[in-house]
Scaffold this motif. Structure first.
Motif, PDB file in Angstrom:
ATOM      1  N   ARG A 186       0.496  -0.856  -0.474  1.00  0.00           N
ATOM      2  CA  ARG A 186       0.437   0.290   0.255  1.00  0.00           C
ATOM      3  C   ARG A 186       0.436   1.580   0.367  1.00  0.00           C
ATOM      4  O   ARG A 186       0.579   1.874  -0.380  1.00  0.00           O
ATOM      5  CB  ARG A 186      -0.663  -0.264   1.243  1.00  0.00           C
ATOM      6  N   THR A 410      -3.629   6.444   3.505  1.00  0.00           N
ATOM      7  CA  THR A 410      -2.209   5.718   3.054  1.00  0.00           C
ATOM      8  C   THR A 410      -0.964   5.637   3.823  1.00  0.00           C
ATOM      9  O   THR A 410      -0.375   4.717   4.641  1.00  0.00           O
ATOM     10  CB  THR A 410      -2.339   4.928   1.588  1.00  0.00           C
ATOM     11  N   ALA A 438      -3.928  -2.437  10.149  1.00  0.00           N
ATOM     12  CA  ALA A 438      -5.091  -3.521   9.220  1.00  0.00           C
ATOM     13  C   ALA A 438      -3.877  -4.550   9.063  1.00  0.00           C
ATOM     14  O   ALA A 438      -4.810  -6.223   9.201  1.00  0.00           O
ATOM     15  CB  ALA A 438      -5.530  -3.293   7.679  1.00  0.00           C
ATOM     16  N   ALA A 445      -7.003  -5.184   2.704  1.00  0.00           N
ATOM     17  CA  ALA A 445      -6.784  -3.617   2.821  1.00  0.00           C
ATOM     18  C   ALA A 445      -6.386  -2.639   1.448  1.00  0.00           C
ATOM     19  O   ALA A 445      -5.514  -3.963   0.639  1.00  0.00           O
ATOM     20  CB  ALA A 445      -5.995  -2.617   3.480  1.00  0.00           C
ATOM     21  N   GLN A 462      -6.929   4.765   2.126  1.00  0.00           N
ATOM     22  CA  GLN A 462      -6.446   3.410   2.374  1.00  0.00           C
ATOM     23  C   GLN A 462      -7.959   3.109   2.293  1.00  0.00           C
ATOM     24  O   GLN A 462      -8.477   4.006   2.627  1.00  0.00           O
ATOM     25  CB  GLN A 462      -5.380   3.724   3.000  1.00  0.00           C
ATOM     26  N   VAL A 464     -10.496   0.087   3.699  1.00  0.00           N
ATOM     27  CA  VAL A 464     -10.070  -1.706   5.493  1.00  0.00           C
ATOM     28  C   VAL A 464     -11.653  -2.221   5.110  1.00  0.00           C
ATOM     29  O   VAL A 464     -12.241  -0.955   4.856  1.00  0.00           O
ATOM     30  CB  VAL A 464      -9.197  -1.366   6.080  1.00  0.00           C
ATOM     31  N   VAL A 473     -14.165  -3.422  -0.308  1.00  0.00           N
ATOM     32  CA  VAL A 473     -12.512  -2.931  -0.742  1.00  0.00           C
ATOM     33  C   VAL A 473     -12.471  -2.487  -2.447  1.00  0.00           C
ATOM     34  O   VAL A 473     -12.306  -1.126  -2.476  1.00  0.00           O
ATOM     35  CB  VAL A 473     -11.947  -3.830  -0.449  1.00  0.00           C
TER      36      VAL A 473
END
Length: 494
Positions: A186, A410, A438, A445, A462, A464, A473
């Protein structure tokens, strides 16, 4: 034609090959040329143009025979050098494994080859996936294709999957595999303006993936769109009896079920994520993300994740502890580097091999992990960290009683110049502050690009989700993607 092909993503390549608009070999040749032209980015440790061409020829032959093609047919990808690839050097970006060529294939990479994908090469990363800037690799730093406005400084592509993020952002691979232990898919995705999803823990097999922290490591795709991530994740995922933590569940049809219509859905905003030190432009992008999801029909609700502030300290006890155990196998006895000083005994060989073969950050984390597992400190540190992990997981369970998906930044900042944080490990670790919770809870995520900041650098949002609910998601990510209209790409300078 070459430039046109390298601008295509997974879905466009797959569909174009299937329809006969172009051949898989033409695609492979275009990306092989792009990889060779971008050597200065240092995204690849090893390139495998022959592998990409052989896979492409196989797909073209299957199409000519009228056979059904796989879901990744004709798509050449980059493979993070943490995945074992049969007969191709696999190093985890460490000198201690330099020259190691596995005689087996990781389950995830085999799944991708079975789906018709080809391999452009093995991608650079932070050594043993330990790092947030891709500056700990034995094979040198990966350089982001992005530049800060008005500066020529080399920028970080994030870590540990920095080779993957650079390759996708620079259009030298349509997609790449990544692994995420505490944000390593991420965070680099956010830094380079691409998409990346860490699925539920156990969704993708860990068999044949060099281990960092076994209760946290999870493989996932990195690509330029949410749709491409959904396609690739379907190919990667699945039950594997060789992995005791693998989920014995059918793989959902994520691509077919994609929908940006969020009417009836609730999006949670965790109040604890408004942390001191977070860049104001990151907070502004978060507000914009709420507006986009509201426009998609979602209801925005406040939620609480009260143990968030303890997540990062707990992670940096649990992950190094597991690393200390996992990395004990690299001793110079069976494979990889062996440093045997004259007249040395077995213990001397262990010490010399590990001293020569492991980098500073890896040694730092092994020392931290060994310390917290040692007699007298185990209960004070490791046991307490596991209790915190349980509390963090419980926070998410309670939050998801009120919402379907959580929206957060993020990362606390955009990308930074290489070298900026190398002298301050704690500042580097804080890069993962929004990603780690997460991971501790094993939840799916994703990072999706939102916009460019005032320096012309990408910012990511981001999402989750609940365990096993990658679909929500991906759907929320698609809603953001459609509204953000993020089409920015780095100007070619390499």
């Amino acid at each position: 034609m070459t430039n046109e092909l390298t601008n295509l993503g997974v879905k466009a390549i797959r569909d174009g090959v299937a329809s006969g608009t172009f051949t898989a070999r033409e695609v492979a040749e275009a990306f092989n040329a792009a990889v060779a032209d971008a050597a200065s980015l240092n995204a690849f440790i090893v390139t495998t143009p022959d592998h990409a061409l052989a896979a492409a020829d196989s797909v073209d032959a299957a199409r000519a025979r009228g056979e059904a093609l796989g879901t990744m047919a004709g798509v050449p990808i980059g493979m993070k050098d943490l995945f074992a690839t049969h007969g191709v050097q696999t190093t985890a970006a460490s000198h201690i494994l330099e020259g190691f060529k596995p005689q087996y294939e990781s389950t995830v990479s085999q799944n991708l080859w079975d789906a018709g994908a080809g391999m452009l090469g093995k991608l650079n990363l932070d050594q043993f996936a330990m790092g947030s800037s891709n500056e700990t690799s034995y094979f040198g730093n990966v350089i982001s294709p992005w530049k800060k406005a008005g500066s020529n400084a080399a920028m970080s592509p994030g870590g540990s999957s920095g080779g993957s993020s650079t390759a996708v952002a620079a259009r030298i691979a349509p997609a790449a595999t990544g692994t995420d232990t505490g944000g390593s898919i991420r965070q680099p995705a956010a830094f380079t303006g691409i998409c990346g999803i860490k699925p539920t823990y156990g969704r993708c097999s860990r068999w044949g993936v060099v281990a960092f922290a076994s209760s946290l490591d999870q493989a996932g795709p990195m690509a330029r769109s949410v749709e491409d991530c959904a396609i690739m994740l379907e190919a990667m995922a699945g039950f594997d009896p060789k992995d005791a933590t693998s989920l014995d569940l059918p793989v959902p049809g994520w691509e077919a079920a994609l929908s940006a219509d969020l009417r009836g859905k609730k999006v949670g905003i965790p109040r604890e994520y408004r942390m001191d030190g977070t860049d104001e432009e990151i907070l502004a992008s978060w507000e914009q993300g709420k507006a986009w999801l509201r426009d998609a029909g979602a209801e925005i609700v406040d939620v609480s994740l009260p143990h968030t502030k303890y997540a990062l300290p707990a992670y940096y006890i649990v992950a190094p502890a597991e690393a200390s155990s996992n990395l004990a196998r690299y001793d110079g006895v069976r494979y990889g580097l062996r440093d045997l000083p004259d007249g040395a005994g077995l213990q001397d060989m262990y010490a010399a091999t590990r001293e020569a073969g492991l980098g500073d950050e890896v040694k730092r984390r092994i020392l931290m992990g060994t310390y917290v597992l040692s007699a007298g400190f185990y209960d004070a540190y490791y046991t307490q960290a596991q209790k915190v992990r349980t509390l963090v997981s419980r926070d998410f369970t309670e939050a998801f009683a009120q919402c379907d998906v959580i929206l957060a930044p993020t990362t606390p900042t955009a990308s930074f110049p290489l070298g900026d944080k190398t002298d301050d490990p704690l500042a580097m670790y804080l890069n993962d502050v929004f990603a780690v919770p997460a991971s501790l809870a094993g939840l799916p995520a994703m990072s999706v690009p939102a916009l460019l900041n005032s320096d012309g650098l990408p910012l990511g949002l981001q999402l989750v989700g609940k365990a096993f609910d990658e679909q929500s998601v991906l759907d929320a990510g698609l809603a953001i993607q459609q509204r953000a209209g993020f089409v920015a790409k780095p100007e070619k300078w390499w």
